[in-house]
Scaffold this motif. Structure first.
Motif, PDB file in Angstrom:
ATOM      1  N   ALA A 298       0.908  -1.133  -0.159  1.00 55.03           N
ATOM      2  CA  ALA A 298      -0.126  -0.158   0.082  1.00 55.03           C
ATOM      3  C   ALA A 298       0.972   1.287   0.159  1.00 55.03           C
ATOM      4  O   ALA A 298       0.634   2.170  -0.641  1.00 55.03           O
ATOM      5  CB  ALA A 298      -0.881  -0.208   1.224  1.00 55.03           C
ATOM      6  N   LYS A 299       2.058   1.123   0.781  1.00 59.75           N
ATOM      7  CA  LYS A 299       2.757   2.429   0.827  1.00 59.75           C
ATOM      8  C   LYS A 299       3.307   2.477  -0.553  1.00 59.75           C
ATOM      9  O   LYS A 299       3.701   3.611  -0.811  1.00 59.75           O
ATOM     10  CB  LYS A 299       4.048   2.233   1.926  1.00 59.75           C
ATOM     11  N   ALA A 300       3.959   1.430  -1.171  1.00 65.28           N
ATOM     12  CA  ALA A 300       4.569   1.651  -2.539  1.00 65.28           C
ATOM     13  C   ALA A 300       3.566   2.154  -3.502  1.00 65.28           C
ATOM     14  O   ALA A 300       4.014   2.944  -4.338  1.00 65.28           O
ATOM     15  CB  ALA A 300       4.937   0.396  -2.822  1.00 65.28           C
ATOM     16  N   LEU A 301       2.567   1.623  -3.581  1.00 59.56           N
ATOM     17  CA  LEU A 301       1.285   2.113  -4.190  1.00 59.56           C
ATOM     18  C   LEU A 301       1.074   3.531  -4.149  1.00 59.56           C
ATOM     19  O   LEU A 301       1.021   4.262  -5.121  1.00 59.56           O
ATOM     20  CB  LEU A 301       0.212   1.174  -4.269  1.00 59.56           C
ATOM     21  N   ALA A 302       0.930   3.956  -2.907  1.00 60.20           N
ATOM     22  CA  ALA A 302       0.601   5.300  -2.835  1.00 60.20           C
ATOM     23  C   ALA A 302       1.697   6.215  -3.159  1.00 60.20           C
ATOM     24  O   ALA A 302       1.468   7.272  -3.910  1.00 60.20           O
ATOM     25  CB  ALA A 302       0.502   5.539  -1.214  1.00 60.20           C
ATOM     26  N   ALA A 303       3.058   6.037  -2.792  1.00 56.87           N
ATOM     27  CA  ALA A 303       4.068   6.678  -3.134  1.00 56.87           C
ATOM     28  C   ALA A 303       4.092   6.748  -4.769  1.00 56.87           C
ATOM     29  O   ALA A 303       4.420   7.898  -5.270  1.00 56.87           O
ATOM     30  CB  ALA A 303       5.435   6.155  -2.899  1.00 56.87           C
ATOM     31  N   LYS A 311      -3.296  12.976  -6.087  1.00 51.77           N
ATOM     32  CA  LYS A 311      -3.284  13.418  -5.048  1.00 51.77           C
ATOM     33  C   LYS A 311      -4.296  12.408  -3.947  1.00 51.77           C
ATOM     34  O   LYS A 311      -5.063  12.039  -4.459  1.00 51.77           O
ATOM     35  CB  LYS A 311      -4.228  14.800  -4.930  1.00 51.77           C
ATOM     36  N   LEU A 312      -3.558  12.222  -3.093  1.00 53.05           N
ATOM     37  CA  LEU A 312      -4.195  11.266  -2.185  1.00 53.05           C
ATOM     38  C   LEU A 312      -4.567  11.945  -0.715  1.00 53.05           C
ATOM     39  O   LEU A 312      -3.988  13.069  -0.308  1.00 53.05           O
ATOM     40  CB  LEU A 312      -3.152  10.202  -1.663  1.00 53.05           C
ATOM     41  N   VAL A 313      -5.523  11.515  -0.358  1.00 49.49           N
ATOM     42  CA  VAL A 313      -6.142  11.936   0.936  1.00 49.49           C
ATOM     43  C   VAL A 313      -5.071  11.702   2.112  1.00 49.49           C
ATOM     44  O   VAL A 313      -4.638  10.691   2.058  1.00 49.49           O
ATOM     45  CB  VAL A 313      -7.757  11.479   1.559  1.00 49.49           C
ATOM     46  N   SER A 314      -4.814  12.747   2.756  1.00 50.81           N
ATOM     47  CA  SER A 314      -3.747  12.544   4.050  1.00 50.81           C
ATOM     48  C   SER A 314      -2.438  12.453   3.387  1.00 50.81           C
ATOM     49  O   SER A 314      -1.290  11.799   3.940  1.00 50.81           O
ATOM     50  CB  SER A 314      -4.189  11.384   5.059  1.00 50.81           C
ATOM     51  N   SER A 315      -2.018  12.516   2.076  1.00 49.14           N
ATOM     52  CA  SER A 315      -0.938  12.322   1.584  1.00 49.14           C
ATOM     53  C   SER A 315      -0.257  11.046   1.590  1.00 49.14           C
ATOM     54  O   SER A 315       1.224  10.776   1.827  1.00 49.14           O
ATOM     55  CB  SER A 315       0.023  13.453   1.664  1.00 49.14           C
ATOM     56  N   GLY A 316      -1.064   9.750   1.781  1.00 51.77           N
ATOM     57  CA  GLY A 316      -0.420   8.645   1.858  1.00 51.77           C
ATOM     58  C   GLY A 316      -1.428   7.671   2.573  1.00 51.77           C
ATOM     59  O   GLY A 316      -2.602   7.801   2.867  1.00 51.77           O
ATOM     60  N   THR A 317      -0.685   6.543   3.346  1.00 52.54           N
ATOM     61  CA  THR A 317      -1.432   5.549   3.841  1.00 52.54           C
ATOM     62  C   THR A 317      -0.479   4.787   4.892  1.00 52.54           C
ATOM     63  O   THR A 317       0.608   4.851   4.648  1.00 52.54           O
ATOM     64  CB  THR A 317      -1.983   4.440   3.132  1.00 52.54           C
ATOM     65  N   MET A 383       3.714  -2.923  -7.918  1.00 53.90           N
ATOM     66  CA  MET A 383       3.021  -1.692  -7.366  1.00 53.90           C
ATOM     67  C   MET A 383       3.297  -0.622  -8.050  1.00 53.90           C
ATOM     68  O   MET A 383       2.535   0.303  -8.555  1.00 53.90           O
ATOM     69  CB  MET A 383       2.938  -1.505  -5.712  1.00 53.90           C
ATOM     70  N   GLU A 384       4.637  -0.728  -8.546  1.00 53.98           N
ATOM     71  CA  GLU A 384       5.076   0.588  -9.159  1.00 53.98           C
ATOM     72  C   GLU A 384       4.339   0.363 -10.593  1.00 53.98           C
ATOM     73  O   GLU A 384       3.963   1.518 -11.086  1.00 53.98           O
ATOM     74  CB  GLU A 384       6.562   0.315  -9.497  1.00 53.98           C
ATOM     75  N   ARG A 385       4.060  -0.590 -11.297  1.00 52.76           N
ATOM     76  CA  ARG A 385       3.549  -0.442 -12.535  1.00 52.76           C
ATOM     77  C   ARG A 385       1.978  -0.557 -12.383  1.00 52.76           C
ATOM     78  O   ARG A 385       1.513   0.401 -13.308  1.00 52.76           O
ATOM     79  CB  ARG A 385       3.734  -2.151 -13.251  1.00 52.76           C
ATOM     80  N   ILE A 386       1.287  -0.740 -11.527  1.00 51.30           N
ATOM     81  CA  ILE A 386      -0.026  -0.530 -11.226  1.00 51.30           C
ATOM     82  C   ILE A 386      -0.360   0.932 -11.235  1.00 51.30           C
ATOM     83  O   ILE A 386      -1.254   1.384 -11.597  1.00 51.30           O
ATOM     84  CB  ILE A 386      -0.608  -1.692 -10.216  1.00 51.30           C
ATOM     85  N   ALA A 387       0.478   1.524 -10.351  1.00 52.49           N
ATOM     86  CA  ALA A 387       0.452   3.006 -10.097  1.00 52.49           C
ATOM     87  C   ALA A 387       0.650   3.776 -11.621  1.00 52.49           C
ATOM     88  O   ALA A 387      -0.252   4.487 -11.879  1.00 52.49           O
ATOM     89  CB  ALA A 387       1.517   3.748  -9.100  1.00 52.49           C
ATOM     90  N   GLY A 388       1.547   3.495 -12.236  1.00 52.93           N
ATOM     91  CA  GLY A 388       1.612   3.801 -13.574  1.00 52.93           C
ATOM     92  C   GLY A 388       0.304   3.696 -14.403  1.00 52.93           C
ATOM     93  O   GLY A 388      -0.273   4.715 -15.109  1.00 52.93           O
ATOM     94  N   TRP A 389      -0.188   2.642 -14.348  1.00 51.57           N
ATOM     95  CA  TRP A 389      -1.464   2.275 -15.184  1.00 51.57           C
ATOM     96  C   TRP A 389      -2.735   3.266 -14.614  1.00 51.57           C
ATOM     97  O   TRP A 389      -3.521   3.808 -15.372  1.00 51.57           O
ATOM     98  CB  TRP A 389      -1.858   0.781 -14.981  1.00 51.57           C
ATOM     99  N   ILE A 390      -2.618   3.292 -13.216  1.00 52.19           N
ATOM    100  CA  ILE A 390      -3.979   3.778 -12.685  1.00 52.19           C
ATOM    101  C   ILE A 390      -3.602   5.380 -13.065  1.00 52.19           C
ATOM    102  O   ILE A 390      -4.827   6.126 -13.525  1.00 52.19           O
ATOM    103  CB  ILE A 390      -3.767   3.776 -10.976  1.00 52.19           C
ATOM    104  N   ALA A 391      -2.635   6.033 -12.889  1.00 62.22           N
ATOM    105  CA  ALA A 391      -2.408   7.436 -13.226  1.00 62.22           C
ATOM    106  C   ALA A 391      -2.920   7.603 -14.824  1.00 62.22           C
ATOM    107  O   ALA A 391      -3.438   8.531 -15.156  1.00 62.22           O
ATOM    108  CB  ALA A 391      -0.931   7.783 -13.051  1.00 62.22           C
TER     109      ALA A 391
END
Ligand SMILES: *Cc1c(COP(=O)(O)O)cnc(C)c1O
Length: 444
Positions: A298-303, A311-317, A383-391
């Motif tokens: 979760a932390k890796a995905l949030a980063a 933008k994430l609520v509370s800037s992270g998890t 998580m790094e790849r998933i973050a890229g896809w989501i963005a």
């Protein structure tokens, strides 16, 4: 799956629907933070002959005969729950989280009493006093909120507690990205003499695995679903702590009576058996590693998401979930992100964010988490790849916005869904998601 052999012969319609659901689960990234994939052992226990039995009552005190083995399996589930959480008393019969919480009200309050919980739009659960739930209908509910930074507003909670003197206070939520402040909420509850119940539905697996602090020293009652991070069947457990027994030595009996006969009839013994199996798995050393990996993921995905400009609520998890704040695109944008991500094979849910400028039905955020994909074995590189896809997918929704007229919304969203399916970025991500999923198979 091989266990469905008979069904394939006798009921093609249902068999094919189950096969389709299995394929969907296999080929998509399941990122709804309240979902998970149970083990085959849990599935087998749920599909067992315990479903044939009636066993109203409790072990050793049943209204029906033939409960020799039901008693044993329920006692086993109770003992494992007590061990996993470190509590003196546990009831494993609630059908799900909502009835478990209802039983807590029945055991501690009279209809019309004042109760307090975290507001639904601020991440709280319906059953903590929201107006459309039994909890807001039968009780006088006072609701506390989170601040713009995403943290619970204790000052408000304390002020409300002193003013309204609730009999029962809830700590716990469904969309909260920080660690729960059990100690601080206990100070407030103790000051006004209220029962404090921790609803750890989302994070019970993290607590057992040591990846989130435990509420046990601070609260009187703990409720949890068994199907979220705990990775068991759909069900729930209510526990009473030593502190709870000190406040009220009869509390555990009151809870047992509230569950049956107060609220339910016969327990779902096949679910009880599967809860025992899930708790057995949660007591293994591998589960600790699983719980910690959920949070690392979760932390890796949030980063990754923030690095890509979201933008994430509370800037992270600090737990298993995060909330994307889409007000940077437009208010009420959650539905576009959810639908576009679904078309790309990434399953998430639209969600309110703190101080949401839109409505709960068309909220401005998206909630996503890592319990299910961590069960598949995915780690930080994924998580790094998933973050890229989501963005990338969220970026494709920028030109869409909810029409101002309420009656036009559903037609507009339908048109958007058709259009986004054909979007080339979305289609490309869909293929890459499928390929990734094929490397982390389910139910082999
Ligand atoms: C999921 C959840 C529940 C309710 O669970 P159901 O099994 O859906 O009734 C209760 N409380 C919290 C905090 C939850 O997240």
């Amino acid at each position: 799956m091989d266990i469905l052999k008979k069904l394939a012969e006798t009921d093609k319609e249902v068999f094919e629907l189950i096969q389709s659901e299995l394929k969907r689960e296999e080929e998509c990234l399941e990122m709804i933070p309240s979902e998970n994939f149970v083990s085959k052992a849990v599935l087998e226990a749920m599909g067992s002959v315990f479903t044939n039995k009636y066993s109203e009552g409790y072990p050793g005190k049943r209204y029906y005969g033939g409960n020799e083995f039901v008693d044993k399996v329920e006692n086993l589930a109770i003992e494992r729950a007590k061990k996993a959480f470190g509590v003196p008393r546990a009831n494993v019969q609630p059908y799900s989280g909502t009835p478990a919480n209802f039983a807590v009200y029945l055991a501690t309050c009279q209809p019309g009493d004042v109760i307090m919980g975290q507001a639904l739009p601020d991440g709280g659960h319906l059953t903590h006093g929201w107006k459309t739930s039994f909890s807001g209908i039968f009780y006088k509910a006072v609701q506390y909120h989170v601040k713009a930074d995403g943290y619970i507003d204790f000052e408000e909670a304390r002020k409300l507690a002193l003013e309204h003197r609730p009999k029962l206070i809830w700590v716990g939520a469904s969309a909260y990205v920080r660690q729960f402040p059990f100690k601080e909420m206990a100070e407030i509850a103790d000051e006004v003499g209220a029962y404090l119940a921790a609803d750890v539905a989302h994070i019970s697996g993290l607590i057992i695995g040591g990846a989130h602090p435990s509420p046990v020293p601070y609260v009187h009652i703990i409720t949890t679903t068994t199907h979220k991070t705990l990775r068991g069947p759909r069900g729930a457990i209510i526990m009473v702590t030593e502190k709870g027994l000190q406040k009220d030595p009869e509390l555990a009996e009151k809870i047992d009576k509230a569950v049956f006969p107060g609220l339910q009839g016969g327990p779902h013994d096949q679910t009880t058996a599967a809860i025992a199996v899930a708790l057995g798995e949660a007591l293994m050393p591998e589960f600790r590693e699983y719980a910690h990996q959920i949070v690392r993921n979760a932390k890796a995905l949030a980063a990754g998401l923030m690095e890509k400009g979201l933008k994430l609520v509370s800037s992270g998890t600090e737990n298993h979930l995060m909330l994307i704040d889409l007000t940077t695109i437009a208010k009420g944008h959650g539905v576009f992100a959810q639908e576009a991500l679904e078309a790309a094979g990434i399953t998430v849910n639209k969600n309110t964010i703190p101080l949401d400028p839109s409505s709960p039905f068309y909220p401005s955020g998206v909630r996503l988490g890592t319990p299910a994909i961590t069960t598949r074995g995915m780690k930080e590189p994924e998580m790094e790849r998933i973050a890229g896809w989501i963005a990338a997918v969220v970026n494709e929704t920028r030109k869409y916005a909810l029409p101002a007229g309420k009656t036009e919304i559903s037609g507009y969203v339908k048109k958007f869904k058709d259009e986004i399916k054909g979007n080339s970025v979305v289609k490309k991500v869909r293929e890459e998601v499928k390929e990734l999923c094929s490397r982390f198979p389910l139910y082999m």
